[in-house]
Design a protein around this motif. Structure first.
Motif, PDB file in Angstrom:
ATOM      1  N   TRP A   1       0.899  -1.168   0.000  1.00 57.67           N
ATOM      2  CA  TRP A   1       0.000   0.000   0.000  1.00 57.67           C
ATOM      3  C   TRP A   1       0.928   1.206   0.000  1.00 57.67           C
ATOM      4  O   TRP A   1       1.545   1.522   1.019  1.00 57.67           O
ATOM      5  CB  TRP A   1      -0.911  -0.007   1.218  1.00 57.67           C
TER       6      TRP A   1
ATOM      7  N   SER B   1      -6.752  -4.254   6.458  1.00 62.05           N
ATOM      8  CA  SER B   1      -8.152  -4.621   6.639  1.00 62.05           C
ATOM      9  C   SER B   1      -8.327  -6.130   6.468  1.00 62.05           C
ATOM     10  O   SER B   1      -7.725  -6.747   5.585  1.00 62.05           O
ATOM     11  CB  SER B   1      -9.012  -3.889   5.607  1.00 62.05           C
TER      12      SER B   1
ATOM     13  N   SER C   1      -7.782  -0.561   3.564  1.00 53.24           N
ATOM     14  CA  SER C   1      -6.611  -0.137   4.338  1.00 53.24           C
ATOM     15  C   SER C   1      -5.501  -1.143   4.087  1.00 53.24           C
ATOM     16  O   SER C   1      -5.716  -2.178   3.433  1.00 53.24           O
ATOM     17  CB  SER C   1      -6.925  -0.059   5.843  1.00 53.24           C
TER      18      SER C   1
ATOM     19  N   LEU D   1     -12.130   4.933   3.376  1.00 54.52           N
ATOM     20  CA  LEU D   1     -11.146   4.068   4.013  1.00 54.52           C
ATOM     21  C   LEU D   1     -11.720   3.439   5.277  1.00 54.52           C
ATOM     22  O   LEU D   1     -12.783   3.827   5.770  1.00 54.52           O
ATOM     23  CB  LEU D   1      -9.886   4.864   4.341  1.00 54.52           C
ATOM     24  N   GLU D   2     -10.989   2.470   5.810  1.00 52.61           N
ATOM     25  CA  GLU D   2     -11.453   1.681   6.946  1.00 52.61           C
ATOM     26  C   GLU D   2     -11.843   2.569   8.131  1.00 52.61           C
ATOM     27  O   GLU D   2     -11.101   3.448   8.533  1.00 52.61           O
ATOM     28  CB  GLU D   2     -10.374   0.694   7.381  1.00 52.61           C
TER      29      GLU D   2
END
Length: 409
Positions: A143, A205, A202, A400-401
């Protein structure tokens, strides 16, 4: 499909008929027997892979690096599958991700293992030394967040440095891989709010980390999936102890088509089960896991999945054309779920768990905060907004998370 790498029923040598002088026939027969014995000796030991080079580390990227926009920045999201094909254990020393001559990210030693999972092994404690033993495979979850305003590269390459116990070092460099685009922005799958993007996109996640095998291939169908859970005015998920399905604020909320498309799949007939029940079985059929489900074909190989829908609430049939904003079902509690919520994802297959997860951007929403820890919320602790973080309107971004979002006016 199973591929047999060595068909042992096939004779390894082709028999050739040769006219021999009678005096030499016995000697030729003896030589033939020796060849057969030698051949049997070789194959009885089993086939061995030949290693070329100092180390035998394979690096595969099964799904192209994909761009996603969130919090005003572009993020590159994908996984590297690293396999030790050699006879000695190796240490992963450093991984560089670069665009031509610009390094976009570097992870070394513990940093690299922190974002990696060895198949079949539990995660290592933070800072623990790890090695990749012969035959083992590790999945490294990349990421990479670019700086605000930073140019999106057309492609990325990777340079992996490894070492063995005898201090032998080697570097594997991959070919450039083109960056996949994000896709068009979508409407919201739910309305009003506030809604929490539980297990949303994320670096860590649970949706992102879930590897699914289908048809002999491993995929990450839930790479960018979101479990939409609604909060009440009291900042809670439910009234009382939450064991009555009617007490959950999100239960029976309408579910909307995020774009114009064709209904590609409908699964219905499962009953809603009581919330906060016992954990699901370790092995479930894909259709049972997603519960009542609708999948929309949005075109260009993109499919929108809506899962865990309320029993009897599905309003569309396979082949129907829907338009953005149309109510297609209602939030329920069917399939693999602890409480009422909408599982939403975009992937490249009509079967929800058979494709690769793709990013999506929502056309507009209001970001009103973030939940610090969802288990606390599930345990009955209310969410409250942070006065120091003013809510703001957002356009064309991926949630996002644990973000808390409001849709509509």
């Amino acid at each position: 499909m199973t591929v047999n790498l060595l068909d042992e029923s096939t004779t390894p040598f082709t028999e050739v008929a040769v006219e021999l002088d009678h005096r030499h026939r016995f000697r030729e027969m003896s030589l033939s027997a020796a060849l057969i014995v030698a051949a049997c000796s070789v194959f009885s030991a089993g086939p061995r892979a030949q290693q070329i080079g100092r180390t035998a580390v394979e690096v595969q990227i099964l799904q192209a690096p994909t761009a996603a926009t969130a919090l005003g920045r572009v993020h590159l999201v994908y996984e590297l599958h690293i396999t030790n094909m050699g006879a000695a254990a190796v240490s992963l020393e450093q991984l560089d991700v670069f665009d031509v001559d610009t390094v976009l990210a570097t992870w070394t030693g513990p940093q690299l293992w922190q974002r990696s999972l060895v198949i079949g092994q539990p995660p290592a404690p933070s800072g623990a030394a790890r090695q990749l033993v012969p035959g083992a495979r590790v999945v490294t979850y990349a990421w990479i967040s670019l700086a605000p305003g930073q140019r999106l590269p057309a492609s990325v390459s990777h340079r992996l440095s490894v070492s063995t116990a005898d201090a032998l070092r080697d570097t594997v460099t991959t070919r450039p891989l083109a960056i996949a685009p994000e896709g068009p922005a979508l409407g919201a799958p739910v309305a009003g709010g506030p809604w929490v993007a539980v297990r949303g996109p994320s670096a860590s996640s649970p949706h992102r980390l879930a590897l699914v095998t289908a048809g002999g291939h491993v995929r990450v169908p839930q790479r960018f999936a979101v479990d939409w859970v609604k909060l009440g005015e009291d900042g809670l998920l439910f009234r009382g102890d939450g064991k009555d399905i009617e007490d959950w604020y999100g239960y029976d909320a309408p579910v909307h088509a995020v774009a114009t498309g064709i209904v590609a799949l409908v699964r219905d007939g499962q009953r809603d089960h009581p919330p906060l029940g016992p954990p699901p079985p370790a092995i479930m059929e894909a259709g049972d896991a997603t519960g009542n489900t609708v999948v929309l074909d949005l075109g260009d190989g993109r499919f929108a999945t809506y899962a865990h829908l309320k029993s009897g609430s599905v309003r569309v049939a396979q082949g129907d054309r829907v338009v953005e904003g149309q109510v297609i079902a209602r939030v329920g509690n069917t399939g693999n779920t602890l409480g009422p919520h909408l599982h939403f994802q975009i992937s490249n297959d009509r079967e929800p768990l058979a494709g690769e997860g793709l990013p999506f951007a929502l056309r507009r929403f209001r970001l009103v905060g973030r939940v610090a820890a969802f288990p606390a919320l599930l345990g009955g602790n209310p969410w409250t907004s942070n006065p120091s973080e003013a809510s703001r309107a957002v356009t064309g971004e991926l949630p996002l998370e644990n973000m808390v979002l409001q849709f509509g006016d």
